[in-house]
Each structure stands twice: as C-alpha cells, then as structure tokens.
Design an enzyme around this catalytic site. Structure first.
Site, PDB file in Angstrom:
ATOM      1  N   GLN A  16     -14.904   2.110   1.519  1.00 25.80           N
ATOM      2  CA  GLN A  16     -14.306   1.888   0.000  1.00 25.80           C
ATOM      3  C   GLN A  16     -14.083   3.068  -1.043  1.00 25.80           C
ATOM      4  O   GLN A  16     -14.657   3.542  -0.441  1.00 25.80           O
ATOM      5  CB  GLN A  16     -14.978   0.554  -0.248  1.00 25.80           C
ATOM      6  CG  GLN A  16     -14.023   0.663  -1.584  1.00 25.80           C
ATOM      7  CD  GLN A  16     -15.071  -0.914  -2.676  1.00 25.80           C
ATOM      8  OE1 GLN A  16     -16.188  -1.417  -2.215  1.00 25.80           O
ATOM      9  NE2 GLN A  16     -14.480  -0.952  -3.493  1.00 25.80           N
ATOM     10  N   HIS A  65     -10.435  -4.883  -2.570  1.00 28.53           N
ATOM     11  CA  HIS A  65      -8.997  -5.376  -2.675  1.00 28.53           C
ATOM     12  C   HIS A  65      -8.757  -5.756  -0.822  1.00 28.53           C
ATOM     13  O   HIS A  65      -9.640  -4.715  -0.010  1.00 28.53           O
ATOM     14  CB  HIS A  65      -8.280  -4.068  -2.847  1.00 28.53           C
ATOM     15  CG  HIS A  65      -8.471  -2.772  -2.240  1.00 28.53           C
ATOM     16  ND1 HIS A  65      -9.729  -2.096  -2.894  1.00 28.53           N
ATOM     17  CD2 HIS A  65      -8.501  -1.804  -1.337  1.00 28.53           C
ATOM     18  CE1 HIS A  65     -10.429  -0.992  -2.304  1.00 28.53           C
ATOM     19  NE2 HIS A  65      -9.292  -0.706  -1.189  1.00 28.53           N
ATOM     20  N   ASP A 115       0.924  -0.871   0.308  1.00 30.46           N
ATOM     21  CA  ASP A 115       0.446  -0.336   0.139  1.00 30.46           C
ATOM     22  C   ASP A 115       0.785   1.779   0.122  1.00 30.46           C
ATOM     23  O   ASP A 115       1.656   1.330   0.725  1.00 30.46           O
ATOM     24  CB  ASP A 115      -1.079   0.162   1.197  1.00 30.46           C
ATOM     25  CG  ASP A 115      -1.697   1.256   1.278  1.00 30.46           C
ATOM     26  OD1 ASP A 115      -3.035   0.482   0.889  1.00 30.46           O
ATOM     27  OD2 ASP A 115      -1.757   2.392   1.372  1.00 30.46           O
ATOM     28  N   ILE A 116       0.141   2.279  -0.560  1.00 31.45           N
ATOM     29  CA  ILE A 116       0.938   2.998  -1.073  1.00 31.45           C
ATOM     30  C   ILE A 116       1.181   4.214   0.335  1.00 31.45           C
ATOM     31  O   ILE A 116       1.961   5.008   0.513  1.00 31.45           O
ATOM     32  CB  ILE A 116       0.467   3.527  -2.458  1.00 31.45           C
ATOM     33  CG1 ILE A 116       2.403   4.897  -3.378  1.00 31.45           C
ATOM     34  CG2 ILE A 116      -0.689   4.849  -2.276  1.00 31.45           C
ATOM     35  CD1 ILE A 116       3.075   3.988  -3.196  1.00 31.45           C
TER      36      ILE A 116
END
Ligand code: AMP
Ligand code: ZN
Length: 133
Positions: free
Chosen positions: A93, A99, A30-31
C-alpha cells in the site's frame, strides 16, 4: 485528512476521472493504469485501511464494488476482473487511504492472477498454521 491525496480528490482539490459516485464512495480511473479501465474505489471518509472503516461503510463499499464492475462491464466488455487492495506497507500500500483496485482483464493481456502476488509459505505447513488459530 490533511495531506491525503485521495481526500483531496474527494474534496475536489485534485482533478480525477470519476466513473461512479454516491454519498459514501467515489470510483475514478487510476492515473497509472495497469489495465484498460483500471479503477480505484474509495470511501469518501478517510480510513487508512479496512480495520479503520466503520462496518456500515464497509458494506456500502462492498456493494459499490459490484456497481463499478457492472459499469465497467457495460462500457469496456472485459473478459474478467481482478479485484483487491493492498493493505499496509508489507502489502504494497502506497496511498494511506483505503482503496479497492478494480482491474478489468482481457484475454491475452499478459497479466497474472492473485497467486502471482506472493509465493512464500514462511516455512510453515498448513497443519502448523491451523494450530495457531
Ligand atoms: P497502492 O499501491 O495500492 O497504494 O496504489 C495507489 C494507486 O493510486 C496507484 O495505482 C496510483 O497510480 C493511484 N493514484 C495515485 N494518485 C492518483 C491520482 N491523483 N489519481 C488517480 N490515481 C492515483
Ligand atoms: Zn484520505
């Protein structure tokens, strides 16, 4: 799907930090990590949520959760995990491509657990809710 950021990752149009990939799924860091090794696992086909994914792919996805957790376990040696997904706007979300969040947990990392997501019974008792089923 046109405009979907995770489809763009699958198609190689946006770079990512892949930790696991097979024919059906992709798992990448995850960024904006909420934990060391915070990973998102996605089906390669676009599905907004679990209801939109075909059942065979759901099975692949679930098996992949374990594979990704094992990989993280080997590399980062966490003390535990939280695993789950935000379904729908009310569920938080933001990216409309299913995801699974895989969050490695470490002793004293200051995080909560699933019970900290929401604490509102909607004013109904368990006895009232079961009658609806
Ligand atoms: P959600 O609120 O469940 O929709 O979470 C979407 C997640 O996707 C967030 O944790 C974002 O940090 C993550 N995310 C968004 N764009 C990217 C990206 N390009 N690479 C990796 N993770 C991303
Ligand atoms: Zn998509």
């Amino acid at each position: 799907m046109q405009g979907c950021i995770f489809c763009k990752i699958v198609n190689g149009e946006i770079p990512n930090y892949t930790i696991h990939e097979d024919a059906h799924v992709l798992a990448f860091l995850d960024i904006n990590p909420h934990a060391k090794g915070h990973t998102v696992l996605i089906p390669k086909v676009h599905a907004e949520n679990l209801f939109d994914l075909n059942k065979e792919l759901s099975k692949d996805l679930f098996l992949s959760i374990e594979i990704v957790m094992e990989k993280i376990e080997l590399v980062l040696h966490p003390d535990g995990f939280n695993v789950g997904w935000n379904h729908g706007e009310a569920g938080g979300q933001e990216v409309s491509h299913l995801h699974i969040h895989i969050l490695p947990r470490f002793e004293n990392d200051g995080g909560g657990n699933v019970h900290s997501i929401v604490n509102n019974d909607g004013g109904m008792s368990v006895e009232e809710v079961i009658k609806l089923f």
